[in-house]
Design a protein around this motif. Structure first.
Motif, short mmCIF file in Angstrom:
data_model
loop_
_atom_site.label_atom_id
_atom_site.label_comp_id
_atom_site.label_asym_id
_atom_site.label_seq_id
_atom_site.Cartn_x
_atom_site.Cartn_y
_atom_site.Cartn_z
N GLN A 1 48.95 0.39 -29.08
CA GLN A 1 49.92 -0.34 -29.65
C GLN A 1 51.12 -0.62 -28.87
OE1 GLN A 1 50.14 1.83 -33.43
NE2 GLN A 1 49.03 1.33 -34.19
N ASP A 2 50.83 0.70 -27.85
CA ASP A 2 52.32 0.79 -26.70
C ASP A 2 51.59 0.15 -24.85
OD1 ASP A 2 54.15 1.02 -24.71
OD2 ASP A 2 55.25 2.40 -26.32
N LEU A 3 52.00 -1.19 -24.72
CA LEU A 3 50.83 -1.98 -23.28
C LEU A 3 51.29 -0.51 -22.48
CD1 LEU A 3 48.73 -3.10 -22.29
CD2 LEU A 3 50.70 -5.05 -21.89
N GLN A 4 52.39 -0.46 -22.40
CA GLN A 4 52.56 0.52 -21.58
C GLN A 4 52.46 1.79 -21.40
OE1 GLN A 4 57.55 1.00 -20.82
NE2 GLN A 4 57.41 2.23 -19.45
N VAL A 5 52.14 2.38 -22.55
CA VAL A 5 51.84 3.60 -22.16
C VAL A 5 50.11 3.97 -21.70
CG1 VAL A 5 50.72 5.33 -23.81
CG2 VAL A 5 53.49 4.91 -23.97
N VAL A 6 49.32 2.74 -22.46
CA VAL A 6 48.20 2.21 -22.14
C VAL A 6 47.67 2.14 -20.75
CG1 VAL A 6 45.40 1.10 -21.94
CG2 VAL A 6 47.59 1.85 -23.96
N VAL A 7 49.12 1.32 -19.82
CA VAL A 7 49.31 1.11 -18.62
C VAL A 7 49.30 2.44 -17.17
CG1 VAL A 7 49.77 -0.38 -16.38
CG2 VAL A 7 49.49 -1.45 -18.57
N LEU A 8 49.53 3.11 -18.67
CA LEU A 8 50.53 4.60 -17.19
C LEU A 8 49.26 5.49 -17.25
CD1 LEU A 8 53.53 5.51 -18.63
CD2 LEU A 8 53.04 4.71 -16.37
N LEU A 9 48.68 5.57 -19.04
CA LEU A 9 47.08 6.39 -18.60
C LEU A 9 46.20 6.02 -18.22
CD1 LEU A 9 46.95 6.64 -23.03
CD2 LEU A 9 47.50 8.48 -21.67
N VAL A 10 46.12 4.57 -17.38
CA VAL A 10 45.14 4.13 -17.28
C VAL A 10 45.07 4.11 -15.55
CG1 VAL A 10 43.80 1.72 -16.25
CG2 VAL A 10 44.20 2.20 -18.29
N LEU A 11 45.85 4.03 -15.48
CA LEU A 11 46.55 4.83 -13.94
C LEU A 11 46.39 5.82 -13.68
CD1 LEU A 11 49.40 2.71 -13.01
CD2 LEU A 11 46.96 1.77 -12.57
N LEU A 12 46.56 6.84 -14.63
CA LEU A 12 46.21 8.42 -14.49
C LEU A 12 45.46 8.46 -14.28
CD1 LEU A 12 47.95 11.24 -14.02
CD2 LEU A 12 47.61 10.95 -16.38
N MET A 13 44.35 7.85 -15.52
CA MET A 13 42.45 8.15 -15.51
C MET A 13 42.11 8.05 -13.68
SD MET A 13 40.27 6.59 -18.16
CE MET A 13 40.36 4.87 -17.97
N LEU A 14 42.78 6.57 -13.61
CA LEU A 14 42.14 6.14 -12.41
C LEU A 14 42.37 7.10 -10.63
CD1 LEU A 14 43.07 2.64 -11.86
CD2 LEU A 14 40.57 3.69 -12.31
N ASP A 15 43.55 7.17 -10.78
CA ASP A 15 43.71 9.27 -9.88
C ASP A 15 42.91 9.97 -10.28
OD1 ASP A 15 45.26 7.51 -8.70
OD2 ASP A 15 47.63 7.52 -9.66
N LEU A 16 42.70 10.45 -11.75
CA LEU A 16 42.38 12.18 -11.58
C LEU A 16 40.57 11.94 -11.10
CD1 LEU A 16 44.43 13.39 -14.48
CD2 LEU A 16 44.31 13.69 -12.43
N VAL A 17 40.26 10.68 -11.76
CA VAL A 17 37.93 10.28 -11.37
C VAL A 17 38.32 9.39 -10.83
CG1 VAL A 17 36.99 9.58 -13.09
CG2 VAL A 17 38.53 10.68 -14.27
N LEU A 18 39.22 8.36 -10.12
CA LEU A 18 38.10 7.47 -9.27
C LEU A 18 38.52 8.46 -7.67
CD1 LEU A 18 38.46 3.86 -11.09
CD2 LEU A 18 37.03 5.73 -10.74
N VAL A 19 39.70 8.60 -7.89
CA VAL A 19 39.93 8.60 -6.08
C VAL A 19 39.35 10.33 -5.90
CG1 VAL A 19 41.52 10.67 -4.93
CG2 VAL A 19 42.58 8.84 -6.77
#
Length: 405
Positions: A137-155
């Motif tokens: 519902q809030d695209l900005q929050v989703v983008v931040l969550l996805v970036l956080l997930m990328l940092d925490l999992v893919l790094v």
């Protein structure tokens, strides 16, 4: 177990204990201070006392102890305790422990398991990101969550893959260096063996050729019976062979002593060639061998030095063998070009019965074949009726082309 093995085991244990202990101490500090940034609002869905949170964290930290020896089971245990901690708020120390376990699983698991794990993590990350974007519902929050997930999992996955590739590359280079060192050592041994074989052939030519001729010539004459002229001829032949043997031995010794093959102190001693064939025949005659030259004694003009020397040595060895095994017999020497090759043929009659005048070492035929093979030629030695025939075919055109390169 050796002292080195014990020290290595202690060093590896310290590498495992220190990260696990550090994560646990960090978690105790954070949880005791009430710093729980990943809590679900004010109260987690399953509030538990601090001691139980520490038990869950201790389980994940215990998995860190075996993250290198049992990477996949350690990751499974860490994910299990991480899920339990997630219901209670999910601490920072637990996040770091899972980060370390995931990185170690990608780094230390088998190649196939590591590749499968990396692909699975990436697929799950993409799937979760797609679901978040589809239900957001809030695209900005989703983008931040996805970036956080990328940092925490893919790094950690990317880091593990990169380090693994660098290690495999280093191991490949190490194996390649070992192979090159092994090949260089084999080349060195081959060169040493080849040089020793060459020296053995040269020494055999000098000793078995000249000195055998000296021994035969000195034993074939009787000063009390033979005429003075015959004795003088034999003595001259003995002296000539002695001087020639000493000259070649001195040149060889000087070459072995020198560190520089271009050293000017080495005397300029030209190797024997077919131009000196008459002297070789005279020496054989003085030893009691009847030698005739078919087609004349003059060698073909313009021969490469390697072919010239090889032909001379083959004639020398064949005549020496004839003197040893067929003393007093008739021999024929023929040297002629044909079809771009130089043919060398030495034939001698076979004596019936009797022992050789001098014992042989059995290296003469081998040396002739090795000398011919060195310039891509061939030597055949066989019985031909009541005669013994040595026939060498030495390529002239091919050897001349090799010398011109």
């Amino acid at each position: 177990m050796s002292v080195t093995g014990v020290l290595r085991g202690r060093s590896l244990a310290r590498k495992d204990v220190l990260p696990a202990a550090g994560l646990f101490v960090l978690g105790v500090v954070f949880l005791s201070a009430g710093w729980d940034p990943f809590a679900w609002g004010k109260e987690p869905p399953w509030p538990v006392p601090l001691p139980w949170r520490l038990v869950v964290l201790a389980g994940a930290c215990a998995a860190v102890l075996v993250r290198r020896t049992r990477p996949l089971p350690a990751l499974g245990v860490g994910v299990l305790f991480g899920a339990l901690d997630l219901l209670a708020g999910f601490s920072v120390a637990m996040l770091l422990a899972l980060w370390e376990l995931l990185h170690s699983a990608v780094l230390h698991a088998s190649k196939r398991a590591s590749r499968l794990l990396a692909r699975t993590v990436m697929a799950l990350t993409v799937a979760i990101a797609v679901v978040l974007f589809a239900t957001a519902q809030d695209l900005q929050v989703v983008v931040l969550l996805v970036l956080l997930m990328l940092d925490l999992v893919l790094v950690p996955v990317w880091w593990g893959v990169t380090v693994r590739q660098e290690r495999e590359t280093a191991e490949t280079e190490r194996l390649r260096a070992e192979q090159q060192a092994r090949i260089a050592e084999l080349d060195r041994r081959s060169a040493v063996a080849e040089e020793r074989a060459r020296m053995a052939r040269d020494l055999h030519d000098v000793i078995a050729g000249h000195l055998s001729a000296i021994a035969l010539q000195s034993g074939a004459v009787d000063p009390r019976r033979d005429e003075r002229e015959i004795v003088d001829d034999v003595l001259r032949a003995i002296r000539q062979n002695s001087v020639e043997a000493l000259r070649e031995m001195r040149a060889m010794i000087e070459l072995l002593r020198s560190q520089d093959p271009q050293d000017r102190r080495i005397p300029d001693t030209a190797p024997p060639r077919l131009a000196e064939l008459d002297l070789l025949l005279d020496s054989a005659r003085a030893a009691g061998l009847e030698v005739a030259v078919e087609g004349g004694a003059a060698p073909p003009a313009g021969l490469p030095a390697s072919v010239d020397l090889t032909a001379y040595r083959i004639v020398q060895e064949a005549l020496t063998n004839a003197i040893k095994h067929a003393a007093g017999a008739r021999s024929w020497v023929r040297v002629f070009p044909e079809g771009g090759d130089l043919h060398v043929e030495v034939v001698n009659e076979l004596t019936r019965g009797g022992e050789p005048v001098l014992p042989g070492a059995g290296a003469g035929l081998l040396n002739m074949r090795e000398r011919a093979a060195a310039i891509r030629g061939t030597v055949t030695a066989r019985r031909d009726g009541d005669r013994w025939r040595v026939h060498a075919v030495l390529p002239v055109a091919g050897e001349r082309e090799r010398n011109e390169r």
